[in-house]
Design a protein around this motif. Structure first.
Motif, short mmCIF file in Angstrom:
data_model
loop_
_atom_site.label_atom_id
_atom_site.label_comp_id
_atom_site.label_asym_id
_atom_site.label_seq_id
_atom_site.Cartn_x
_atom_site.Cartn_y
_atom_site.Cartn_z
N SER A 164 0.85 -1.19 0.00
CA SER A 164 0.00 0.00 0.00
C SER A 164 0.88 1.24 0.00
O SER A 164 1.99 1.24 0.56
N VAL A 208 -0.02 3.88 1.51
CA VAL A 208 -0.42 4.62 2.70
C VAL A 208 0.48 4.27 3.88
O VAL A 208 0.72 3.10 4.17
N ASN A 209 0.97 5.29 4.57
CA ASN A 209 1.65 5.11 5.85
C ASN A 209 0.57 5.05 6.92
O ASN A 209 -0.07 6.06 7.24
N CYS A 210 0.34 3.88 7.47
CA CYS A 210 -0.78 3.71 8.39
C CYS A 210 -0.59 4.47 9.70
O CYS A 210 -1.57 4.76 10.39
N PRO A 219 -1.16 8.70 7.91
CA PRO A 219 -1.72 8.72 6.55
C PRO A 219 -1.92 10.14 6.03
O PRO A 219 -2.33 11.03 6.78
N ASP A 220 -1.60 10.32 4.76
CA ASP A 220 -1.82 11.60 4.09
C ASP A 220 -3.25 11.56 3.53
O ASP A 220 -3.48 11.06 2.43
N PHE A 230 -8.82 6.30 2.32
CA PHE A 230 -8.30 5.51 3.44
C PHE A 230 -9.17 5.67 4.68
O PHE A 230 -9.21 4.79 5.54
#
Length: 240
Positions: free
Chosen positions: A80, A82-84, A87-88, A95
């Motif tokens: 993914s 996305v940085n969990c 998240p941006d 998300f």
């Protein structure tokens, strides 16, 4: 683990209900704070905690909310974007609709992570764990499960990701020319599975549609080669 720590194999027996081992067991040693980027694997997975603790987040197998890397990205897994942890939401607005299940895995505990389910793992302290990748027993049960379940969209994305990994390779035209045989050999190699004629036809149609083909090209080496080239997973040593 079999090659590096064979003396530990008896301490982590493979459960009888593991239908067909695909890979492993593997041992993982991680320092406190290690963040494994959210990804999915193409195999069912048992994660066993030996020492320390890990936080695991599970997000199901939805693609729209998890923003997978573009098709053609390296490796066997799909990550993914996305940085969990941070998240941006401006860049990845869907998300916010992702459904997360979270747990802390402690020594002696085991977690089942279904194939093609997004998961993100963080080591809360110095942690040692073991995992094993597996599928259902039989020659077609695992593939049949994937192609009829909620995992099918993620499975198709994974397969097309591997198709794109091979696009710039010299053998790609021959892979397309021999697509049914190439796909059949690929599934046998990665999962020891044999697709039915109907399943194979569906996968061939999927790849042809992705590549904007109305018919398969001619094999330029048909008179010289005995076997069709096997689809390869590219970038297995690559990690972020």
């Amino acid at each position: 683990m079999h090659q590096t720590f064979p003396e530990l194999e008896d301490d982590v027996p493979i459960p009888d209900y593991v239908g067909k081992l695909h890979l492993g067991p593997y041992m993982w040693i991680a320092l406190q704070g290690h963040y494994e980027f959210c990804h999915f694997d193409p195999d069912d997975n048992f994660l066993v905690m030996i020492q320390g603790q890990k936080r695991i987040r599970l997000f199901g197998c939805d693609l729209d909310t998890m923003y997978p890397n573009p098709k053609g990205s390296k490796g066997k897994t799909v990550q993914s974007q996305v940085n969990c942890d941070n998240p941006d939401m401006a860049k990845f607005p869907n998300f916010c609709k992702a459904k997360c299940q979270e747990c802390i895995l402690k020594p002696g505990e085991m977690l089942f992570i279904p194939a093609f389910w997004w998961h993100q793992v963080t080591s809360l302290d110095t942690a040692i764990s073991v995992n094993m990748f597996f599928g259902d027993a039989g020659e077609n049960n695992y593939l049949s499960k994937l192609m009829k379940s909620c995992q099918q969209d993620a499975f198709k994305y994974w397969l097309l990701n591997i198709i794109e990994q091979n696009r710039e390779c010299g053998s790609f035209l021959r892979i397309l020319a021999n697509l049914p045989s190439s796909l059949k050999a690929f599934l046998l190699k990665v999962w020891h599975e044999t697709p039915t004629d109907e399943q194979l036809s569906q996968l061939v149609d999927l790849v042809m549609q992705h590549c904007d083909l109305t018919e398969l090209p001619a094999d330029p080496k048909q008179s010289q080669a005995k076997n069709a080239p096997i689809l390869q997973i590219r970038g297995l040593k690559w990690r972020t």
